[in-house]
Structure formats: structure tokens, C-alpha cells
Design a protein around this motif. Structure first.
Motif, mmCIF file in Angstrom:
data_model
loop_
_atom_site.group_PDB
_atom_site.id
_atom_site.type_symbol
_atom_site.label_atom_id
_atom_site.label_comp_id
_atom_site.label_asym_id
_atom_site.label_seq_id
_atom_site.Cartn_x
_atom_site.Cartn_y
_atom_site.Cartn_z
ATOM 1 N N ILE A 17 0.803 -1.298 0.106
ATOM 2 C CA ILE A 17 -0.190 -0.021 0.062
ATOM 3 C C ILE A 17 0.862 1.049 -0.131
ATOM 4 C CG2 ILE A 17 -1.675 1.311 1.531
ATOM 5 C CD1 ILE A 17 -2.653 -1.390 2.406
ATOM 6 N N ALA A 18 2.071 1.268 0.887
ATOM 7 C CA ALA A 18 2.955 2.383 1.112
ATOM 8 C C ALA A 18 3.323 2.425 -0.606
ATOM 9 C CB ALA A 18 3.856 2.182 1.920
ATOM 10 N N LEU A 19 4.146 1.570 -0.833
ATOM 11 C CA LEU A 19 4.735 1.948 -2.330
ATOM 12 C C LEU A 19 3.546 2.346 -3.459
ATOM 13 C CD1 LEU A 19 7.216 -1.073 -2.288
ATOM 14 C CD2 LEU A 19 7.830 1.520 -2.090
ATOM 15 N N GLN A 20 2.625 1.738 -3.358
ATOM 16 C CA GLN A 20 1.650 2.302 -4.505
ATOM 17 C C GLN A 20 1.230 3.471 -4.327
ATOM 18 O OE1 GLN A 20 -1.923 -0.120 -4.770
ATOM 19 N NE2 GLN A 20 -1.948 0.031 -6.926
ATOM 20 N N LEU A 21 1.010 4.106 -3.064
ATOM 21 C CA LEU A 21 0.502 5.460 -2.932
ATOM 22 C C LEU A 21 1.812 6.527 -3.362
ATOM 23 C CD1 LEU A 21 -1.214 5.242 0.574
ATOM 24 C CD2 LEU A 21 -2.103 5.805 -1.803
ATOM 25 N N LEU A 22 2.821 5.877 -3.259
ATOM 26 C CA LEU A 22 4.243 6.820 -3.373
ATOM 27 C C LEU A 22 4.536 6.801 -4.872
ATOM 28 C CD1 LEU A 22 6.990 8.318 -2.544
ATOM 29 C CD2 LEU A 22 7.961 5.939 -2.512
ATOM 30 N N LEU A 23 4.294 5.748 -5.509
ATOM 31 C CA LEU A 23 4.679 5.492 -7.153
ATOM 32 C C LEU A 23 3.706 5.705 -8.112
ATOM 33 C CD1 LEU A 23 6.949 2.356 -6.631
ATOM 34 C CD2 LEU A 23 7.811 4.793 -6.380
ATOM 35 N N GLN A 24 2.391 5.746 -7.584
ATOM 36 C CA GLN A 24 1.320 5.852 -8.580
ATOM 37 C C GLN A 24 1.219 7.254 -9.480
ATOM 38 O OE1 GLN A 24 -2.231 5.195 -6.399
ATOM 39 N NE2 GLN A 24 -2.191 7.227 -5.249
ATOM 40 N N ASP A 25 1.826 8.149 -8.878
ATOM 41 C CA ASP A 25 1.741 9.637 -9.553
ATOM 42 C C ASP A 25 3.129 9.696 -10.444
ATOM 43 O OD1 ASP A 25 -0.934 10.309 -8.516
ATOM 44 O OD2 ASP A 25 0.203 11.311 -6.770
ATOM 45 N N TRP A 111 12.933 2.721 3.377
ATOM 46 C CA TRP A 111 13.612 3.111 2.163
ATOM 47 C C TRP A 111 13.388 4.611 2.054
ATOM 48 C CZ3 TRP A 111 9.295 -0.023 1.781
ATOM 49 C CH2 TRP A 111 7.932 0.833 1.568
ATOM 50 N N ASP A 112 14.347 5.532 1.589
ATOM 51 C CA ASP A 112 14.103 6.832 1.132
ATOM 52 C C ASP A 112 13.381 7.025 0.059
ATOM 53 O OD1 ASP A 112 15.317 9.204 -0.435
ATOM 54 O OD2 ASP A 112 15.675 9.483 1.605
ATOM 55 N N ASN A 113 12.120 7.647 0.090
ATOM 56 C CA ASN A 113 11.250 7.796 -0.970
ATOM 57 C C ASN A 113 11.882 8.356 -2.139
ATOM 58 O OD1 ASN A 113 9.232 6.910 0.739
ATOM 59 N ND2 ASN A 113 8.204 8.974 0.992
ATOM 60 N N GLN A 114 12.712 9.547 -2.205
ATOM 61 C CA GLN A 114 13.061 10.011 -3.556
ATOM 62 C C GLN A 114 14.163 9.235 -4.084
ATOM 63 O OE1 GLN A 114 11.708 12.851 -4.831
ATOM 64 N NE2 GLN A 114 10.241 12.552 -3.260
ATOM 65 N N LYS A 115 15.138 8.604 -3.049
ATOM 66 C CA LYS A 115 15.947 7.840 -3.813
ATOM 67 C C LYS A 115 15.629 6.541 -4.437
ATOM 68 C CE LYS A 115 20.188 5.097 -2.274
ATOM 69 N NZ LYS A 115 21.028 4.656 -1.158
ATOM 70 N N LEU A 116 14.321 5.897 -3.889
ATOM 71 C CA LEU A 116 13.686 4.821 -4.536
ATOM 72 C C LEU A 116 13.220 5.284 -5.641
ATOM 73 C CD1 LEU A 116 12.509 2.068 -4.459
ATOM 74 C CD2 LEU A 116 10.523 2.839 -3.195
ATOM 75 N N ILE A 117 12.384 6.364 -5.823
ATOM 76 C CA ILE A 117 12.025 6.873 -7.258
ATOM 77 C C ILE A 117 13.026 7.034 -8.130
ATOM 78 C CG2 ILE A 117 10.849 8.817 -8.134
ATOM 79 C CD1 ILE A 117 8.981 9.300 -5.754
#
Length: 454
Positions: A17-25, A111-117
Motif C-alpha cells: 500500500i505504501a509503495l503504491q501510494l508513493l509511486l502511482q503519480d 527506504w528513502d522515498n526520493q532515492k527509491l523513485i
């Protein structure tokens, strides 16, 4: 432009859920799986760019073996897929092992959000680069097959041809520069193709360039390429023939037609094996096997100042002299039969054959246009005949028109003497009439008579 499709595989619903919310946009589509058993079927039904894969799925088991198992399964299905591993801090050594097996990178939890993206976007670009390389290699292979599809058609069993075959066999496996000399129509390009076919570069492309057809203004662009905007019509960058042939063979036909300035530019690239595209500053390395050909006497051109001696030595590590057809008369019947079969099949006249007199006529002709003239002559006869057997009178050869009196060099003094003698005989020694006809004064005529002892 598409931003890519992501598949996340993890047994923890909170992580999904966390990754889908972070990455969907950030990406076109984000799919999630909590059970890896449906992983392969999902990949088969969706165009996934990156798989984010957890290393452990069974509760209480942290060996990472499950992650390695599914990593292998994914790569077996699609070796170009980018795989990012999700792992705990203590499993870094295991993650490094997975990268050696084909994973692109790993991300530590939490994870670090921006680093993961950023990592995912890099992985998508890597995936696309791999696919593009595959596409280009496929296109290059297809182009090579198209350009080399005709193979070679070197035909003949005469002593001259057997010697030629032996020379080609010796030099083909080397990377030595070859200069092929011979009259028009002797098959110089076929020899270049045979050298390429027997070389270590036979799986690569052979690029053929007619140097006589390239103008001075287009020379650099055609051979070395140009950058976008290099000149008015340069709307995009262009690879020159040298770069297209890199890794294979470059055949420069009619090299004797180059101007001295074009020769200088060519020599520079051949010496350094480097080029700079027109309008660009980047030095590009090239790797070519060079074969050149001409029907001209390059040694005489060097003596006359029309061809650079250093360029001649550069292109002439090995010289191959192609015999004209008149010096390999034993091959005329073999070649004629080959072209008869070729064109009889092409024009649906498969039962055609030569009469004995026809073959005798073909063998007795000198063929100034060599094999090319023989080929066109046979094709013409096949098209026009109404018979099953090609008769001798169906072959009409173009003879060179010659003057009735052979040319003989004559000195001006001899011509003048003959004119005076002719006038003397015509006017029976009348000096006044002779002088008038010859357009000179009587004193001048007397001097001429004295000069020539008449």
C-alpha cells in the motif's frame, strides 16, 4: 513519453500500500502482488519494466533463498527486465549476491522515498536501453543479410582464375588493405565481396561506395557523416560510410577518380583510423577492412601528379590484378552457360540452350567489355530469341568504329614538304601558281624549296 510500469512483489500488505501510494503519480502503472506464485503469469500478461522484489516471503525465514529463486525465474522469462530487491539491513551481502546473478540494484527497508523513485527511473532507462540495443542489433543483422544476400558469383576454372582464387584465399583472413586493379566489367566488386566472405568479418556488413559518383561538396558528408545543422539541409545527424562499415569491410570503387583534395582527406582517416563528422568536434574511432578498386593506372597517375603516392602505398598493401576475359578464354563457355541458365529461368525459357556454332562464336570474340558485356549479351539474346536453341546469328557484337586509314604521327615539316611537292606536280613547276595556291610569296617558296632540297 511513457514513464514505465512497475510490479511490486511483497508479502506485507502495508509495504504494498505504501509503495503504491508513493509511486502511482510517478509512473504509468503500479501493480502489486502479495504472493509470488502468480508472478510469472502477471509478467506474461503485462508489459512490465521494473519488478520490485522482496527477498523473503515465508514468515520466520530470512535466508533470502525465495528471493533468489524468483529472481532466476524472472530472468529466465525476460533477461532484459530490471529487478530491484527489497531487503533488510542485515541481508546486504545476500543482495550483492543477487546483483551478481542479474538484479539491477537493491533498496534497504525502510527506504528513502526520493532515492527509491530515482532508482526505479534509472532501472526503467536501463531496461529501455537493453531493448534498444537488441533492436539495433537486429536491424544491423537484417541489414547485413540484405547487403550480403547476393553472395559471390566468381566463376571460372582457367589458370588465371585459379591463381586469383589462391591469392584471395591467402589475403582474405588478414586485415591487410587490398587494391584490386582491372578493366571495366572484370568483376572487381565480386572480388571484394569474395574477400569479405572469406574474412573474419564475414558476419559483419560490407559497405560499397562508388567514389566516382561522389561530388567534392558531398565527399566528407557521405564518407565521414555530419552533425545536425552542419549545413543548410542537415536536419539530422548522419553516419558516414566509414562508421556504417565499422566492424566490417569498406569497398571504395573507382578510387582513381578522386581529386587531390579528396585524396588528402581520405588519407588522414586511413592513417589515424579516426574521423570527425562534418560540423562536429567528437573524434570517433573506426574499425574497417579496406578494399579499393580502379581501372586506372595509379602508378602513372602518381608520376603525372594526379594521385598521391602516400595514399597509393596506404591502400596497396596487397595488389590483386584481375585478368580480362580475353585472357581467360577457357571460362567464356562456362560463364555463358551460367548466365543462360540465370536468364532462361528469369524469363521463363528454361529449355534454352546454345548451339555449337554459337559457343564457338562467343569464344572467338575478344569481349572488350569483359564479363559484364558477356552477361548483358546473353540476357539480350534470351529475351529476343524465338527458338529453343540460341543461334550464332542472334549474337551481334558492337565493333569499335575505326577510320579507314590508320593514324600515323606526322611532323609539320614533313607535311609542308608533301604540300609543296603536290603543288609542284599539279602546276608543273609554275612558281607563281604554286606560291598563290600555298599562300606564300615567291621568295618564301624559293627558300622552302632550298630548305627541303627540292
Amino acid at each position: 513519453m511513457s514513464t514505465g510500469k512497475i510490479l511490486i512483489v511483497d508479502d506485507q500488505k502495508s509495504v504494498l500500500i505504501a509503495l503504491q501510494l508513493l509511486l502511482q503519480d510517478e509512473f504509468d502503472e503500479v501493480l502489486t502482488l502479495s504472493n509470488p506464485n502468480s508472478l510469472i503469469s502477471t509478467l506474461e500478461n503485462h508489459s512490465i519494466d521494473v519488478v520490485v522484489l522482496d527477498m523473503n516471503f515465508s514468515a520466520g525465514i530470512n535466508t533470502g533463498n525465495e528471493g533468489l529463486f524468483w529472481l532466476n525465474k524472472i530472468l529466465e522469462l525476460d533477461s532484459k527486465l530490471s529487478i530491484i530487491l527489497l531487503t533488510a539491513y542485515g541481508d546486504v551481502e545476500l543482495a550483492v549476491k543477487a546483483i551478481k546473478k542479474g538484479a539491477v540494484d537493491f533498496v534497504l527497508k525502510p527506504w528513502d522515498n526520493q532515492k527509491l523513485i530515482a532508482t526505479l527511473k534509472t532501472a526503467i532507462q536501463l531496461r529501455r536501453s537493453k531493448l534498444e540495443i537488441d533492436r539495433l542489433q537486429g536491424e544491423k543483422k537484417s541489414l547485413t543479410q540484405i547487403l550480403n544476400k547476393n553472395g559471390t558469383q566468381m566463376i571460372g576454372r582457367s589458370k588465371a582464375m585459379l591463381n586469383l582464387y589462391a591469392i584471395i584465399e591467402k589475403v582474405a583472413r588478414t586485415d591487410a588493405n587490398i587494391l584490386v586493379l582491372g578493366e571495366n566489367g572484370t568483376g572487381k566488386e565480386l572480388i571484394a565481396r569474395e574477400i569479405h566472405a572469406q574474412s573474419k568479418r564475414s558476419d559483419a556488413v560490407l559497405i560499397s561506395v562508388d567514389m566516382g559518383a561522389i561530388t567534392e561538396s558531398l565527399f566528407e558528408s557521405e564518407l565521414f557523416g555530419h552533425a545536425k545543422g552542419a549545413f543548410t539541409d542537415a536536419k539530422s545527424e548522419k553516419l558516414g560510410r566509414f562508421e556504417l562499415a565499422s566492424g566490417g569491410t569498406l569497398f571504395l570503387d573507382e578510387i582513381g577518380n578522386l581529386s587531390l583534395s579528396m585524396q588528402a582527406k581520405l588519407l588522414s582517416v586511413l592513417q589515424t583510423r579516426q574521423l570527425i563528422r562534418l560540423g562536429d568536434n567528437t573524434i570517433r574511432e573506426i574499425d574497417i577492412r579496406l578494399v579499393c578498386a580502379t581501372n586506372k593506372n595509379l602508378l602513372q597517375m602518381v608520376a603525372d601528379g594526379e594521385f598521391r603516392e602516400d595514399l597509393l602505398y596506404r591502400i596497396n598493401t596487397i595488389q590483386i590484378d584481375v585478368p580480362p576475359l580475353r585472357e581467360r578464354a577457357d571460362d567464356i563457355a562456362i560463364l555463358a552457360e551460367f548466365y543462360l541458365r540465370k536468364y532462361a529461368t528469369k524469363y521463363d525459357k528454361s529449355k534454352l540452350k546454345f548451339s555449337t556454332k554459337t559457343l564457338d562464336k562467343l569464344k572467338s570474340y575478344l569481349w572488350p567489355g569483359n564479363v559484364r558485356e558477356l552477361q548483358h549479351t546473353v540476357e539480350k539474346a534470351v529475351i529476343l530469341t524465338d527458338h529453343i536453341e540460341l543461334m550464332a546469328d542472334e549474337f551481334l557484337f558492337h565493333q569499335t568504329v575505326k577510320s579507314k586509314t590508320a593514324y600515323k604521327p606526322t611532323r609539320i615539316a614533313d607535311m609542308e614538304k608533301d604540300m609543296i611537292l603536290t603543288a609542284y606536280e599539279h602546276h608543273e613547276g609554275n612558281m607563281s601558281r604554286m606560291a598563290k595556291e600555298l599562300g606564300v610569296t615567291r621568295p618564301t617558296l624559293y627558300n622552302k624549296l632550298k630548305k627541303y632540297d627540292l
